[in-house]
Write a protein that holds these residues in place. Structure first.
Motif, mmCIF file in Angstrom:
data_model
loop_
_atom_site.group_PDB
_atom_site.id
_atom_site.type_symbol
_atom_site.label_atom_id
_atom_site.label_comp_id
_atom_site.label_asym_id
_atom_site.label_seq_id
_atom_site.Cartn_x
_atom_site.Cartn_y
_atom_site.Cartn_z
ATOM 1 N N HIS A 127 43.716 44.693 48.122
ATOM 2 C CA HIS A 127 42.843 45.852 47.818
ATOM 3 C C HIS A 127 41.456 45.316 47.669
ATOM 4 O O HIS A 127 41.406 44.288 46.793
ATOM 5 C CB HIS A 127 43.346 46.907 46.739
ATOM 6 C CG HIS A 127 42.638 47.908 46.476
ATOM 7 N ND1 HIS A 127 41.732 48.267 45.719
ATOM 8 C CD2 HIS A 127 42.946 49.139 46.912
ATOM 9 C CE1 HIS A 127 40.984 49.491 45.764
ATOM 10 N NE2 HIS A 127 41.969 50.101 46.493
ATOM 11 N N HIS A 128 40.581 46.262 48.074
ATOM 12 C CA HIS A 128 39.191 45.705 48.042
ATOM 13 C C HIS A 128 38.770 45.314 46.769
ATOM 14 O O HIS A 128 37.745 44.619 46.290
ATOM 15 C CB HIS A 128 38.185 46.552 49.065
ATOM 16 C CG HIS A 128 38.037 48.166 48.277
ATOM 17 N ND1 HIS A 128 37.027 48.194 47.361
ATOM 18 C CD2 HIS A 128 38.810 49.186 48.507
ATOM 19 C CE1 HIS A 128 37.423 49.496 47.080
ATOM 20 N NE2 HIS A 128 38.199 50.095 47.754
ATOM 21 N N THR A 129 39.258 46.203 45.871
ATOM 22 C CA THR A 129 38.821 46.021 44.233
ATOM 23 C C THR A 129 39.372 44.978 43.598
ATOM 24 O O THR A 129 38.947 44.303 42.693
ATOM 25 C CB THR A 129 38.792 47.309 43.451
ATOM 26 O OG1 THR A 129 40.308 47.728 43.228
ATOM 27 C CG2 THR A 129 38.021 48.435 44.347
ATOM 28 N N VAL A 130 40.672 44.512 44.062
ATOM 29 C CA VAL A 130 41.417 43.552 43.327
ATOM 30 C C VAL A 130 42.168 42.825 44.365
ATOM 31 O O VAL A 130 43.375 42.854 44.609
ATOM 32 C CB VAL A 130 42.519 44.219 42.298
ATOM 33 C CG1 VAL A 130 43.163 43.141 41.380
ATOM 34 C CG2 VAL A 130 41.848 45.153 41.304
ATOM 35 N N SER A 131 41.449 41.619 44.834
ATOM 36 C CA SER A 131 42.059 40.870 46.236
ATOM 37 C C SER A 131 42.461 39.706 45.571
ATOM 38 O O SER A 131 41.847 38.974 44.611
ATOM 39 C CB SER A 131 41.220 40.592 47.164
ATOM 40 O OG SER A 131 40.548 42.009 47.670
ATOM 41 N N VAL A 167 44.567 47.914 40.264
ATOM 42 C CA VAL A 167 43.926 49.012 41.229
ATOM 43 C C VAL A 167 43.786 50.185 40.561
ATOM 44 O O VAL A 167 42.769 51.069 40.885
ATOM 45 C CB VAL A 167 44.949 48.771 42.218
ATOM 46 C CG1 VAL A 167 44.557 50.171 43.188
ATOM 47 C CG2 VAL A 167 45.019 47.477 42.904
ATOM 48 N N ASN A 212 40.680 50.390 38.546
ATOM 49 C CA ASN A 212 39.388 50.266 39.111
ATOM 50 C C ASN A 212 39.215 51.386 40.163
ATOM 51 O O ASN A 212 38.115 51.631 40.618
ATOM 52 C CB ASN A 212 39.371 49.036 39.851
ATOM 53 C CG ASN A 212 39.188 47.800 39.070
ATOM 54 O OD1 ASN A 212 38.641 47.726 38.173
ATOM 55 N ND2 ASN A 212 39.742 46.850 39.518
ATOM 56 N N THR A 213 40.087 52.455 40.443
ATOM 57 C CA THR A 213 39.988 53.580 41.524
ATOM 58 C C THR A 213 40.239 54.835 40.779
ATOM 59 O O THR A 213 39.579 55.476 40.108
ATOM 60 C CB THR A 213 40.871 53.246 42.598
ATOM 61 O OG1 THR A 213 42.312 53.287 41.950
ATOM 62 C CG2 THR A 213 40.353 51.844 43.496
#
Length: 294
Positions: free
Chosen positions: A149-153, A209, A212-213
């Motif tokens: 996921h772009h926020t938690v890679s 995730v 952050n979303t």
């Protein structure tokens, strides 16, 4: 004692920065700090002086660092030796994978692949994201499967490992049908009694995730239960205890049967990717076939 505590401590000793070290270890800073404190409790002495900037190791920390490094190295070498001895004539291809992906995706996929590759033998190690990444980097497994996921890679060097995106998944806010109908649970409503919330631990990948979303939006909810495992939260979910954000792959049957229903529209959902990481150059013939068909 948890081997991850030693890895955390080694990382902190190298970076001398809690934020940078927690990023490298793929966990939240609060969870990272708790693990360092747990290690200090096990040792019985402070290992880090938090009053300085950057932080510094205490005298006990300086003495303990080479012990921690040696333990990590010796355990990794022993594991590799056992792994090599286990190869024999029936080579096992080893996966490190997040638990929910192992249950809801990989098991079925391996069964399909074994029909295509009769000699395929696999061993699956399910653990946290940081441990799964460590196992790949240390060469203890051939393939890592995780959510991306772009926020938690995951902190994987993509110059050393190839990434293959396998499947799109979604985090959906759902609840058992009966309480939704009886109590009118809907995340878009801000009035009435708060909706009981079954949450992921913030140190887990899905917890980060959600935090952050979708979890940042105003909502009339009350957290009543926290856990790191999707399957455990799902059990509470099925009893009607509350709502939770669930990967769609883990609840597809329950959605089709009408046992679970969404309580929010697409704005309350987050898109994830199930990704695989490996170094194809290090794979033998059968493992390479699996990687190509995965």
């Amino acid at each position: 004692m948890d081997l991850n505590w030693l890895r955390d401590f080694e990382c902190l000793a190298r970076t001398l920065n809690f934020t940078r070290a927690s990023d490298e270890r793929n966990i939240t800073q609060s969870a990272f700090s708790r693990r360092i404190k747990a290690l200090e409790s096990w040792v019985g002495l402070p290992l880090v002086n938090r009053a300085t900037y950057p932080v510094q190791l205490t005298e006990a920390g300086k003495q303990f660092l080479p012990v921690a490094q040696a333990a990590i190295s010796q355990l990794s070498e022993s594991r590799q030796s056992l792994r090599d001895a286990d190869r024999g004539d029936s080579r096992f291809i080893r996966f490190s994978v997040l638990h929910t992906i192992a249950v809801n995706f990989l098991a079925t996929r391996i069964e399909e692949l074994q029909k295509q590759i009769p000699d395929l033998r696999t061993r699956v190690l399910s653990d946290s994201l940081s441990t799964c990444c460590d196992l790949l980097v240390e060469g203890a497994v051939d393939i890592l499967l995780c959510y991306y996921h772009h926020t938690v890679s995951p902190m994987i060097d993509e110059t050393a490992f190839e990434r293959k995106d396998l499947l799109k998944d979604r985090l959906i806010p759902v609840a058992a049908t009966q309480p939704v109908r009886a109590l009118g649970w809907d995340l878009s409503r801000q009035d009435g009694p708060p909706i009981p919330y079954l949450a992921y631990d913030r140190s887990s990948f899905l917890g980060m995730v959600v935090e952050n979303t979708v979890d940042r939006k105003p909502q009339n909810t009350e957290t009543i239960y926290v856990d790191s495992l999707v399957e455990t939260i799902k059990r509470r979910l099925m009893t009607g205890s509350g709502f939770a954000w669930m990967p769609e792959t883990s609840i597809s049957a329950e959605l089709d049967q009408g046992l679970l229903v969404p309580i929010g529209d697409d704005a309350w959902c987050a898109t994830l990717t199930i990704s695989a990481f490996s170094n194809p150059a290090s794979l033998d013939q059968i493992a390479h076939q699996l990687w190509q068909r995965l």
